[in-house]
Design a protein around this motif. Sequence first.
Motif, PDB file in Angstrom:
ATOM      1  N   ALA A   1       0.838  -1.204   0.000  1.00  0.00           N
ATOM      2  CA  ALA A   1       0.000   0.000   0.000  1.00  0.00           C
ATOM      3  C   ALA A   1       0.873   1.254   0.000  1.00  0.00           C
ATOM      4  O   ALA A   1       1.992   1.251   0.521  1.00  0.00           O
ATOM      5  CB  ALA A   1      -0.916   0.008   1.217  1.00  0.00           C
ATOM      6  N   MET A   2       0.357   2.316  -0.610  1.00  0.00           N
ATOM      7  CA  MET A   2       1.001   3.615  -0.506  1.00  0.00           C
ATOM      8  C   MET A   2       0.500   4.272   0.778  1.00  0.00           C
ATOM      9  O   MET A   2      -0.705   4.322   1.039  1.00  0.00           O
ATOM     10  CB  MET A   2       0.659   4.482  -1.719  1.00  0.00           C
ATOM     11  CG  MET A   2       1.368   5.829  -1.712  1.00  0.00           C
ATOM     12  SD  MET A   2       1.181   6.738  -3.283  1.00  0.00           S
ATOM     13  CE  MET A   2      -0.537   7.213  -3.185  1.00  0.00           C
ATOM     14  N   ILE A   3       1.418   4.771   1.599  1.00  0.00           N
ATOM     15  CA  ILE A   3       1.073   5.338   2.898  1.00  0.00           C
ATOM     16  C   ILE A   3       1.155   6.854   2.820  1.00  0.00           C
ATOM     17  O   ILE A   3       2.163   7.421   2.376  1.00  0.00           O
ATOM     18  CB  ILE A   3       2.021   4.829   4.000  1.00  0.00           C
ATOM     19  CG1 ILE A   3       2.089   3.300   3.985  1.00  0.00           C
ATOM     20  CG2 ILE A   3       1.577   5.345   5.359  1.00  0.00           C
ATOM     21  CD1 ILE A   3       0.787   2.620   4.294  1.00  0.00           C
ATOM     22  N   LEU A   4       0.085   7.518   3.254  1.00  0.00           N
ATOM     23  CA  LEU A   4       0.055   8.980   3.327  1.00  0.00           C
ATOM     24  C   LEU A   4      -0.300   9.394   4.749  1.00  0.00           C
ATOM     25  O   LEU A   4      -1.086   8.723   5.420  1.00  0.00           O
ATOM     26  CB  LEU A   4      -0.968   9.557   2.354  1.00  0.00           C
ATOM     27  CG  LEU A   4      -0.710   9.355   0.858  1.00  0.00           C
ATOM     28  CD1 LEU A   4      -1.878   9.882   0.055  1.00  0.00           C
ATOM     29  CD2 LEU A   4       0.583  10.038   0.431  1.00  0.00           C
ATOM     30  N   ASP A   5       0.247  10.508   5.181  1.00  0.00           N
ATOM     31  CA  ASP A   5      -0.061  11.053   6.501  1.00  0.00           C
ATOM     32  C   ASP A   5      -1.015  12.220   6.324  1.00  0.00           C
ATOM     33  O   ASP A   5      -0.676  13.223   5.701  1.00  0.00           O
ATOM     34  CB  ASP A   5       1.227  11.515   7.187  1.00  0.00           C
ATOM     35  CG  ASP A   5       0.994  11.976   8.620  1.00  0.00           C
ATOM     36  OD1 ASP A   5      -0.186  12.073   9.029  1.00  0.00           O
ATOM     37  OD2 ASP A   5       1.982  12.242   9.313  1.00  0.00           O
ATOM     38  N   ALA A   6      -2.221  12.099   6.879  1.00  0.00           N
ATOM     39  CA  ALA A   6      -3.233  13.141   6.696  1.00  0.00           C
ATOM     40  C   ALA A   6      -2.762  14.477   7.248  1.00  0.00           C
ATOM     41  O   ALA A   6      -3.124  15.535   6.734  1.00  0.00           O
ATOM     42  CB  ALA A   6      -4.540  12.728   7.374  1.00  0.00           C
ATOM     43  N   ALA A   7      -1.951  14.459   8.304  1.00  0.00           N
ATOM     44  CA  ALA A   7      -1.485  15.711   8.894  1.00  0.00           C
ATOM     45  C   ALA A   7      -0.624  16.508   7.930  1.00  0.00           C
ATOM     46  O   ALA A   7      -0.526  17.727   8.020  1.00  0.00           O
ATOM     47  CB  ALA A   7      -0.705  15.424  10.171  1.00  0.00           C
TER      48      ALA A   7
END
Length: 287
Positions: free
Chosen positions: A161-167
């Motif tokens: 999975a590609m991981i993104l940080d919402a912050a």
Amino acid sequence: MIRTGYLRWEIEAADGRSEADRRAHEVVLRARPTYRTVRIQGAMQEEAAERFVRGEAAYAAVLQAVERPGAEVEVRVPDVGPHVFRYTSSDREKNLGFWVAKLHREVEAFAHEVVRVAGGFPRLVIANPALRAGYAKLVEHETFRVIEGKSVPEPTREDEAMILDAAAFAQGVPELVAAQLVRDVVEPREFDEFSRDDRITIRNGTRIFRISRKPHALIEVWKADTYTGEARLCVVFQDPGMPPSDEVVMKYLLAKHQPDLLWKVGVRFPAPTGRFDAPVPRRWHPA
């Protein structure tokens, strides 16, 4: 691979005999996500709010999300297509103008469909009409590169999975994503100049265009034979908040593929003064 916001796409193009009509050929266009799954960390509240607004969940879901601020949202990205159109051999061999116009229309329609699907993930694609129109141009450009054999799609990553940080979404990351998009679109030499000098220099015909990454900067136009300044062009896009690197991409595509249109739509200012100081490949120097 091409990006629309945070989403990455692998474009496929195939041309073969039609199953339904053996006298016809069939072009099949498809877009697959580079990563099938995108995980957004710390985005449960936004996800619950979106579902509540769409009527897909009760307000209790929003309250529960507030109590779990560190939760992770998983998004599955679908394929786009297949976009299929047929043509006959006579179209391509005897009526080339008709064939090229048809191909451009179909590729443009496919590109807008990719951006429409991408727009269904509002946290992954900036919700802005001007930017989305620009993304469609990028998808169209990449599709033609695939058709011409200049770009080869990679397999979709189903296992990772590609991981993104919402912050990070609110901390200027769109500009970082836009800068990465520059790498995907321009040539290595041009990206090296962009990385070092915050600009890209392009020769097209009798003109050299210098595009700065500074927000709303004027495009310098130099004469390719004498390296003297010809004009500075002001090109303003509809979105005043467009990330600077996205502006670079839009201006780059115009200078590279539609220089006459760029010269026509740009508001002209006095030519840049001084000498053309950028290091230029040997083949650019006048004989």
